[in-house]
Enzyme design. Structure first.
Site, PDB file in Angstrom:
ATOM      1  CG  PHE A 118      -2.364  -0.063   0.933  1.00 12.03           C
ATOM      2  CD1 PHE A 118      -2.937  -1.220   0.441  1.00 12.03           C
ATOM      3  CD2 PHE A 118      -3.179   1.055   1.114  1.00 12.03           C
ATOM      4  CE1 PHE A 118      -4.289  -1.261   0.135  1.00 12.03           C
ATOM      5  CE2 PHE A 118      -4.532   1.023   0.817  1.00 12.03           C
ATOM      6  CZ  PHE A 118      -5.090  -0.141   0.326  1.00 12.03           C
ATOM      7  CD  GLN A 231      -5.588  10.471   2.665  1.00 10.05           C
ATOM      8  OE1 GLN A 231      -6.332   9.562   3.016  1.00 10.05           O
ATOM      9  NE2 GLN A 231      -4.284  10.454   2.881  1.00 10.05           N
ATOM     10  CG  HIS A 233      -7.913   7.990  -2.677  1.00 10.80           C
ATOM     11  ND1 HIS A 233      -7.524   7.509  -3.901  1.00 10.80           N
ATOM     12  CD2 HIS A 233      -7.763   6.975  -1.794  1.00 10.80           C
ATOM     13  CE1 HIS A 233      -7.150   6.242  -3.761  1.00 10.80           C
ATOM     14  NE2 HIS A 233      -7.283   5.889  -2.495  1.00 10.80           N
ATOM     15  CG  LEU A 243     -11.461   5.036  -3.268  1.00 11.27           C
ATOM     16  CD1 LEU A 243     -10.662   6.316  -3.163  1.00 11.27           C
ATOM     17  CD2 LEU A 243     -11.396   4.268  -1.977  1.00 11.27           C
ATOM     18  CD  GLU A 246      -2.849   3.887  -1.348  1.00 13.22           C
ATOM     19  OE1 GLU A 246      -3.387   4.998  -1.198  1.00 13.22           O
ATOM     20  OE2 GLU A 246      -1.962   3.457  -0.616  1.00 13.22           O
ATOM     21  NE  ARG A 277      -4.716   6.723   0.168  1.00 14.12           N
ATOM     22  CZ  ARG A 277      -5.622   6.078   0.884  1.00 14.12           C
ATOM     23  NH1 ARG A 277      -6.314   6.728   1.802  1.00 14.12           N
ATOM     24  NH2 ARG A 277      -5.838   4.806   0.673  1.00 14.12           N
ATOM     25  CG  HIS A 348     -10.259   9.009   0.631  1.00 17.03           C
ATOM     26  ND1 HIS A 348     -11.299   8.186   0.266  1.00 17.03           N
ATOM     27  CD2 HIS A 348      -9.372   8.216   1.282  1.00 17.03           C
ATOM     28  CE1 HIS A 348     -11.037   6.943   0.662  1.00 17.03           C
ATOM     29  NE2 HIS A 348      -9.893   6.944   1.288  1.00 17.03           N
ATOM     30  NE  ARG A 389      -6.967   7.635   6.077  1.00 13.74           N
ATOM     31  CZ  ARG A 389      -7.301   6.589   5.287  1.00 13.74           C
ATOM     32  NH1 ARG A 389      -6.758   5.405   5.488  1.00 13.74           N
ATOM     33  NH2 ARG A 389      -8.179   6.752   4.317  1.00 13.74           N
TER      34      ARG A 389
HETATM   35  C1  LIG Z   1     -14.689   4.587  -0.408  1.00 14.45           C
HETATM   36  C2  LIG Z   1     -13.772   4.496   0.779  1.00 14.45           C
HETATM   37  C3  LIG Z   1     -12.831   3.481   0.849  1.00 14.45           C
HETATM   38  C4  LIG Z   1     -11.983   3.383   1.958  1.00 14.45           C
HETATM   39  N1  LIG Z   1     -11.077   2.363   2.006  1.00 14.45           N
HETATM   40  C5  LIG Z   1     -10.274   2.250   3.095  1.00 14.45           C
HETATM   41  C6  LIG Z   1      -9.361   1.162   3.209  1.00 14.45           C
HETATM   42  O1  LIG Z   1      -9.280   0.280   2.359  1.00 14.45           O
HETATM   43  N2  LIG Z   1      -8.573   1.104   4.315  1.00 14.45           N
HETATM   44  C7  LIG Z   1      -8.625   2.039   5.307  1.00 14.45           C
HETATM   45  O2  LIG Z   1      -7.896   1.925   6.287  1.00 14.45           O
HETATM   46  N3  LIG Z   1      -9.510   3.064   5.233  1.00 14.45           N
HETATM   47  C8  LIG Z   1     -10.331   3.182   4.161  1.00 14.45           C
HETATM   48  N4  LIG Z   1     -11.213   4.240   4.093  1.00 14.45           N
HETATM   49  C9  LIG Z   1     -11.377   5.114   5.254  1.00 14.45           C
HETATM   50  C10 LIG Z   1     -12.206   4.399   6.320  1.00 14.45           C
HETATM   51  O3  LIG Z   1     -13.148   3.562   5.710  1.00 14.45           O
HETATM   52  C11 LIG Z   1     -12.945   5.341   7.249  1.00 14.45           C
HETATM   53  O4  LIG Z   1     -12.070   6.325   7.733  1.00 14.45           O
HETATM   54  C12 LIG Z   1     -13.531   4.599   8.447  1.00 14.45           C
HETATM   55  O5  LIG Z   1     -14.262   3.481   8.023  1.00 14.45           O
HETATM   56  C13 LIG Z   1     -14.399   5.518   9.293  1.00 14.45           C
HETATM   57  O6  LIG Z   1     -15.067   4.742  10.254  1.00 14.45           O
HETATM   58  P1  LIG Z   1     -15.872   5.448  11.433  1.00 14.45           P
HETATM   59  O7  LIG Z   1     -16.377   4.352  12.288  1.00 14.45           O
HETATM   60  O8  LIG Z   1     -15.031   6.480  12.061  1.00 14.45           O
HETATM   61  O9  LIG Z   1     -17.077   6.211  10.695  1.00 14.45           O
HETATM   62  P2  LIG Z   1     -18.168   5.750   9.617  1.00 14.45           P
HETATM   63  O10 LIG Z   1     -17.980   4.382   9.145  1.00 14.45           O
HETATM   64  O11 LIG Z   1     -18.226   6.840   8.621  1.00 14.45           O
HETATM   65  O12 LIG Z   1     -19.504   5.746  10.471  1.00 14.45           O
HETATM   66  C14 LIG Z   1     -20.081   6.932  10.971  1.00 14.45           C
HETATM   67  C15 LIG Z   1     -21.349   6.568  11.708  1.00 14.45           C
HETATM   68  O13 LIG Z   1     -21.856   7.701  12.384  1.00 14.45           O
HETATM   69  C16 LIG Z   1     -23.247   7.802  12.149  1.00 14.45           C
HETATM   70  N5  LIG Z   1     -23.613   9.225  12.284  1.00 14.45           N
HETATM   71  C17 LIG Z   1     -22.986  10.296  11.763  1.00 14.45           C
HETATM   72  N6  LIG Z   1     -23.638  11.422  12.109  1.00 14.45           N
HETATM   73  C18 LIG Z   1     -24.675  11.052  12.874  1.00 14.45           C
HETATM   74  C19 LIG Z   1     -25.734  11.751  13.528  1.00 14.45           C
HETATM   75  N7  LIG Z   1     -25.860  13.076  13.453  1.00 14.45           N
HETATM   76  N8  LIG Z   1     -26.643  11.028  14.218  1.00 14.45           N
HETATM   77  C20 LIG Z   1     -26.562   9.681  14.288  1.00 14.45           C
HETATM   78  N9  LIG Z   1     -25.593   8.970  13.689  1.00 14.45           N
HETATM   79  C21 LIG Z   1     -24.669   9.651  13.000  1.00 14.45           C
HETATM   80  C22 LIG Z   1     -23.435   7.237  10.762  1.00 14.45           C
HETATM   81  O14 LIG Z   1     -24.772   6.843  10.564  1.00 14.45           O
HETATM   82  C23 LIG Z   1     -22.476   6.063  10.813  1.00 14.45           C
HETATM   83  O15 LIG Z   1     -23.093   4.959  11.441  1.00 14.45           O
HETATM   84  C24 LIG Z   1     -12.067   4.343   2.998  1.00 14.45           C
HETATM   85  C25 LIG Z   1     -13.006   5.354   2.926  1.00 14.45           C
HETATM   86  C26 LIG Z   1     -13.824   5.455   1.817  1.00 14.45           C
HETATM   87  C27 LIG Z   1     -14.783   6.608   1.758  1.00 14.45           C
END
Ligand SMILES: Cc1cc2nc3c(=O)[nH]c(=O)nc-3n(C[C@H](O)[C@H](O)[C@H](O)COP(=O)(O)OP(=O)(O)OC[C@H]3O[C@@H](n4cnc5c(N)ncnc54)[C@H](O)[C@@H]3O)c2cc1C
Length: 575
Positions: A118, A231, A233, A243, A246, A277, A348, A389
């Site tokens: 990666f 960030q 991407h 996306l 990567e 990135r 991203h 990151r």
């Molecule tokens: C397309 C894509 C691919 C990626 N691929 C990778 C990868 O391969 N490897 C890697 O390390 N990272 C990757 N990332 C980054 C990584 O996926 C995210 O940073 C990480 O999953 C974020 O997780 P989280 O639990 O912090 O938030 P999220 O998974 O975004 O969850 C947020 C939660 O908060 C809830 N929420 C938000 N606001 C409110 C509100 N006002 N009231 C109630 N609920 C709310 C939402 O409903 C959701 O359940 C990727 C990101 C994207 C966009």
């Protein structure tokens, strides 16, 4: 009023991993998890390429120290090194634990977990489930929460954090299906609300990534850390911005300009397409600026470059990166086996966020903490990513720090009572706020305002910025903010009023946008993803420090906090 021992806002990887840990530590604790989406529709489900850990299944010389060094160098030395040490040391253990929970990782022929290269990582250390890694992990975590009896409120929107006397005391929440408002009191509140990609017009993030947790924390008087580091991407599918993982470059894809050249040789000769990135996104930006971008008819001078996987062959493409192939096919009608994929940088990830300790407790200032309030995952900033990151470190952060914060909350609430608070007053306030919004007699539709704000942010605060673009962006954003009073909502209903939710999200988008711009104006240097054309060099004597932005309407204050540097001395960053 509803009561739970612990309330977690966010059903992505960070929130779910924290909930699991609390239950493992003390199954008698009453844990509620609230999400505005269904938990398995959190953005984590879309994570594709992998999750990093020095398991040494492919590269036996790898080590947590090497992973830590790559992460700190990738961060342009802004990451807190104590936090990076915990991240990288605990990584192998959390991966094995995920596997024991039932996550189906891709395998090596001998049955061990497979690992791929990666960007910015010097060894093959990203564990993956084809290119659907987030999906594989999140589904198992959510299944486990049901097993442990976590109370899940899905499709409830949290609109306020109640903070009094330096203590989080509860939240106000709106049930999207019925329009019912509730106050929930808890002994501890955890925010795991994810990122803010929708503050910009082109992003890989889902529609729910509107920075709600960041906005609510900022309004409650909590500072946001390092928000200037956005960030980009490098490989967003052109023109939609979704996306292309990567992992595609990890599997060996080339980046090609209009002259058919692998241009990364000019920018990062030792790492080529697998440079970090920030560097790769800038390289693409510079190629496009120099007229070596490509047009849809294949001619030079356009606004994208090609990501080329044709040399990998159909078998490898369809087995290792099937989702990337599907995406290009479904969205653009491109068959990546025989055609190159048009890409350009897309917003991203949010390196900054709610400042927390390595136990996940939220900071009020550099030296003081908020009681009963925790944050984890993308909305938080424990600063393992600093100014940039590395791919596959974010899922890892969610799992390592989700577990750590779960453990620390389970201990924190032992012997603690519910906070003393009159939530009815806050409930009334929210009722009035929603009522006023529904009755507004303006002329502007929500999507028109949102588009204008997103365009303003993308134009003023892109891969390259300068004082003049940022200042112009801030002035324009403040004008757009006034237009919020001129919104009108067509839908006055209480059942699934998504227009009302979008209007509430819009407030967070405006707040977060203002904080990003203000923080970016004040950082007069280039570091990681923050690339100032008027200050092209990194300036350690003046800016090797974290930004803390305290939101105030039109006068956000900026303070700073030292970086923890206890292992790797900052050096020039070359690849
Ligand atoms: C397309 C894509 C691919 C990626 N691929 C990778 C990868 O391969 N490897 C890697 O390390 N990272 C990757 N990332 C980054 C990584 O996926 C995210 O940073 C990480 O999953 C974020 O997780 P989280 O639990 O912090 O938030 P999220 O998974 O975004 O969850 C947020 C939660 O908060 C809830 N929420 C938000 N606001 C409110 C509100 N006002 N009231 C109630 N609920 C709310 C939402 O409903 C959701 O359940 C990727 C990101 C994207 C966009």
């Amino acid at each position: 009023m509803i009561k739970h021992d612990i309330v977690i806002v966010g059903g992505g990887l960070a929130g779910c991993r924290a909930a699991l840990e609390i239950k493992r530590q003390d199954a008698s604790l009453d844990v509620a998890l609230i999400a505005k989406t269904h938990p398995i529709r959190s953005h984590s489900v879309a994570a594709q390429g992998g999750i990093a850990a020095s398991l040494k299944n492919v590269d036996t010389e790898d080590s947590w120290e090497a992973h830590a060094f790559d992460t700190v160098k990738g961060s342009d030395y802004l990451a807190d090194q104590d936090a990076v040490e915990l991240l990288t040391k605990e990584a192998p253990d959390v991966i094995i634990d995920l596997e024991h929970l039932g996550v189906l990782f891709s395998r090596l022929p001998d049955g061990r977990i497979a690992q791929r290269p990666f960007g910015g990582h010097s060894y093959s250390r990203a564990c993956y489930a084809a290119d659907k890694t987030g999906h594989a992990i999140l589904h198992e975590l959510v299944n486990n929460l049901r097993h442990y009896g976590v109370h899940i409120y899905d499709e409830w929107y949290v609109l306020q954090l109640v903070l009094e006397e330096g203590e989080a005391k509860g939240i106000i929440v709106y049930q999207i299906r019925t329009g019912k408002l509730e106050a929930i009191c808890a002994k501890a509140v955890l925010f795991a609300t994810g990122g803010y990609g929708r503050v910009f017009n082109t992003t890989s993030n889902d529609y729910a990534s509107t920075g709600d947790g960041l906005g609510m924390a900022a309004v409650a008087g909590i500072p946001l850390e390092d928000m200037e580091f956005v960030q980009f991407h490098p490989t967003g599918l052109y023109p939609v911005g979704v996306l292309v993982s990567e992992a595609v470059r990890g599997e060996g894809a080339y980046l090609i300009n209009s002259q058919g050249e692998r241009f990364m040789s000019h920018y990062a000769p030792s790492r080529m397409e697998l440079a970090p990135r920030d560097i790769t996104s800038r390289a693409i930006g510079l190629e496009i600026r120099a007229g070596r971008g490509i047009n849809l008819d294949g001619s030079a001078g356009g606004s994208f470059v090609y990501l080329d996987v044709r040399h990998l062959g159909e078998t490898q493409i369809k087995s290792r990166i099937p989702f990337a192939w599907e995406e290009a096919h479904r969205l653009l009608g491109i068959d990546a086996v025989t055609q190159p994929i048009p890409v350009r940088p897309t917003v991203h990830y949010c390196m900054g966020g709610i400042p927390v300790t390595t136990d996940g407790q939220v900071r009020q200032t550099a030296d003081t903490l908020i009681e009963r309030f925790f944050a984890a995952g993308e909305c938080s900033c424990v600063s393992v990513h600093g100014a940039n990151r590395l791919g596959s470190n974010s899922l890892l952060e969610c799992v390592v720090y989700g577990r750590r914060v779960g453990l620390s909350i389970a201990q924190y609430v032992q012997g603690k009572d519910y906070p003393k608070v009159d939530l009815t007053h806050y409930l009334k306030q929210s009722e009035n706020r929603l009522g006023a919004l529904l009755q507004q007699k303006g002329t502007i539709r929500i999507n028109v305002l949102r588009q204008a704000v997103q365009d303003c942010m993308s134009e003023s605060c892109g891969v390259f910025r300068s004082e003049s673009t940022l200042e112009a962006g801030l002035t324009q954003l403040q004008l757009l903010k006034e237009k919020y009073q001129e919104l009108y909502l067509d839908d006055q209903g209480t059942c699934w009023n998504t227009e009302l939710i979008e209007a509430l999200e819009m407030q967070n988008i405006l707040i977060v946008g203002e904080i990003i711009l203000t923080s970016a104006i004040k950082r007069q240097e280039s570091r990681g993803s923050h690339s100032r054309e008027d200050y092209p060099l990194r300036n350690d004597p003046d800016f090797l420090k974290h930004t803390l932005a305290y939101y105030k309407n039109k006068s956000t204050n900026i303070d700073y906090m030292p970086v923890v540097i206890n292992r790797f001395t900052p050096q020039e960053r070359k690849y």
